[in-house]
Design an enzyme around this catalytic site. Sequence first.
Site, PDB file in Angstrom:
ATOM      1  N   GLY A 259       0.831  -1.257   0.149  1.00 29.01           N
ATOM      2  CA  GLY A 259      -0.107  -0.075   0.088  1.00 29.01           C
ATOM      3  C   GLY A 259       0.871   1.281  -0.054  1.00 29.01           C
ATOM      4  O   GLY A 259       1.993   1.193  -0.520  1.00 29.01           O
ATOM      5  N   CYS A 266       7.312   5.980  14.901  1.00 29.35           N
ATOM      6  CA  CYS A 266       8.232   4.924  15.071  1.00 29.35           C
ATOM      7  C   CYS A 266       9.158   4.444  13.874  1.00 29.35           C
ATOM      8  O   CYS A 266      10.393   4.872  13.746  1.00 29.35           O
ATOM      9  CB  CYS A 266       7.724   4.074  15.805  1.00 29.35           C
ATOM     10  SG  CYS A 266       7.248   4.164  17.448  1.00 29.35           S
TER      11      CYS A 266
END
Length: 444
Positions: A259, A266
Site C-alpha cells: 500500500g 516509530c
Amino acid sequence: MKLTVIGCGYLGATHAASMAELGHDVLGMDCDMAKVADLNAGKAPFYERDLDDLLAEHTASGRLRFTASYAEAAAHADLHFIGVGTPQSKTGNAYDLGQVFTAVRQLAPRLHGPAVIVGKSTVPVGTVPRIVDILREFSPAADHIEVAWNPEFLRESFAIEDTLRPDRIVMGFAGQHTRAETLLRQCYSKIIDAGTPTIVTDLATAELVKSAANAFLATKISFINAMAEVCEATGADVMELAEALGHDTRIGRRGLRPGLGFGGGCLPKDIRGFMARANELGAHQALAFLREVDAINNRRRERMIDLAREQCDGTLTGKRITIWGAAFKPDTDDIRDSPALHVAQQLHQHGAEVTVSDPKALDTARKTFPELDFIDDPITAAEGTDLLLHLTEWAQYSQIDPKPLATRVTQPKIIDGRGTLDPTRWRNAGWTYRALGRPNSPRS
Ligand code: UDX
C-alpha cells in the site's frame, strides 16, 4: 510494587496504566501540566483503544496518579521507568535524545539511595553509558543506581494488549543477578508466569533489539511495496502476490500488507536513527539497505500523487480531491509522518482543493495542516469531488456503499492506497477503481 513512569505519551501513559492494571502503585510523571490534568481525570490526551477505561478505573482505585514534579517522582519509588519521546533530530537523521537526558538529569539529584532506572524509550545503541555519566555527575547516590534496558514493542491501537500480553520481554542488565533484574522480574511476574518468552541480555543487545525489530518490520513492508512497483510494471496483482508469499511460514503474512507504506512516530525515524548510529560506529555498510527501504517507502507516496494526476486528466490544478484517512494507520488519532496527510499536502501544493476526512484524527490534523479542508463525515467530504483517495484503511470505509456515493461525486473515480476496498464492488457501482500495485481492469 511502587514504581514511576517518566514521560506520559503513547508509550508512558500506556505503560503506567498497564502497570496499575497488574496491581502496582504507579506514579506517572510528565512536565506537560495539561496532560497531567487530563490523565488524573482518567482521560488519555490521545486516542488509544481501552486506555481511557484503564485510566478511569485505576485513577479511581487509587493505584494510579500523575504529577509534573520530579521531586514527587523520586520520592515515590526506587523503580523508575523512562518512557519519554526520542524524535528524529531537526537537523539530521539521528535521534534527538534531549528528553531522555533531561529526565535523567532532573531525577538524578533527587535520588539519595539505591534506585533502578529502566529505559523503555527507543534509543540508539550506546545510550546507557551516557545515562550513567549523567548519574555520576548529578546524583549523590550514583554508585547505588542501576540502569537497565527493557525495550517496548507496542503497536499503537493495540498498545494495552501488547503491554499486558507481549509476545516477548527483553531485559538488559549491566551484570548477572542484579537487583534491577530481581525488581523487573517481580514487576512483570504476572506476564512472565503466563509463559511469555523472556530474554535476559546485556545492555547493548537490549538497546539494539528494538532498532533491529523496527528495521526488519520496515524492510518487510518496503519489500512488498517494491514488489508492487514490479507488479505495476507488469500488470500483476500485488495483493494476490502477498497472499501467495505469506503462506510460506518462513515469510508469513503479517506485516506484508502492500500500500502507501509506513508512517507514524516509530518506523520512519527508527530506521533513520539506526542508520545514523551505524554511521557513527563505522558500520554504515551493514545498514546501507535501510536507505533503500526508506526510498521505496517514499516512492509509494510519489506514485500516489502521479496516479492522482493521471486520474485528473494530467493536471491537479483546481481539481477537487477527497481523502479518506488522516491518521498514519487506522484506530489511532496519531498523525506523525502520516502517509495520507503527506499526500494531501503535496496535492494541495500542486493546486488541488483537498478535503480530508477521518474518524479520529481531524482535530490534530486541522492544527498541523490549516491549509487543508476537513470534514468529519466521509460521504459529505466526498460530495462533488473529482477524485476519491482511500489512504488510511479504517474499517468503516469498507462498509460504505459505493453505489449511492457514485451519484454524489462529480467523477466516480477512486484510488485505493491500502488495497482493502473490494474492487469488484466499486467497479460494479460504476467507479473507475485503481489501486497501488494492482491491475487497472478486472481479470477477464
Ligand atoms: C511500530 C512497531 O510495529 C512496533 O513494534 C514498535 O514498537 C513501534 O513501531 P506502530 O508504529 O504503532 O508500531 O505501527 P505498525 O502497526 O507497525 O504500522 C506502522 C506503519 O506501517 C503504518 O503506517 C502501517 O499502515 C504500515 N504498515 C504496517 C504497512 O503499510 N503494511 C503492513 O503490512 C504493516
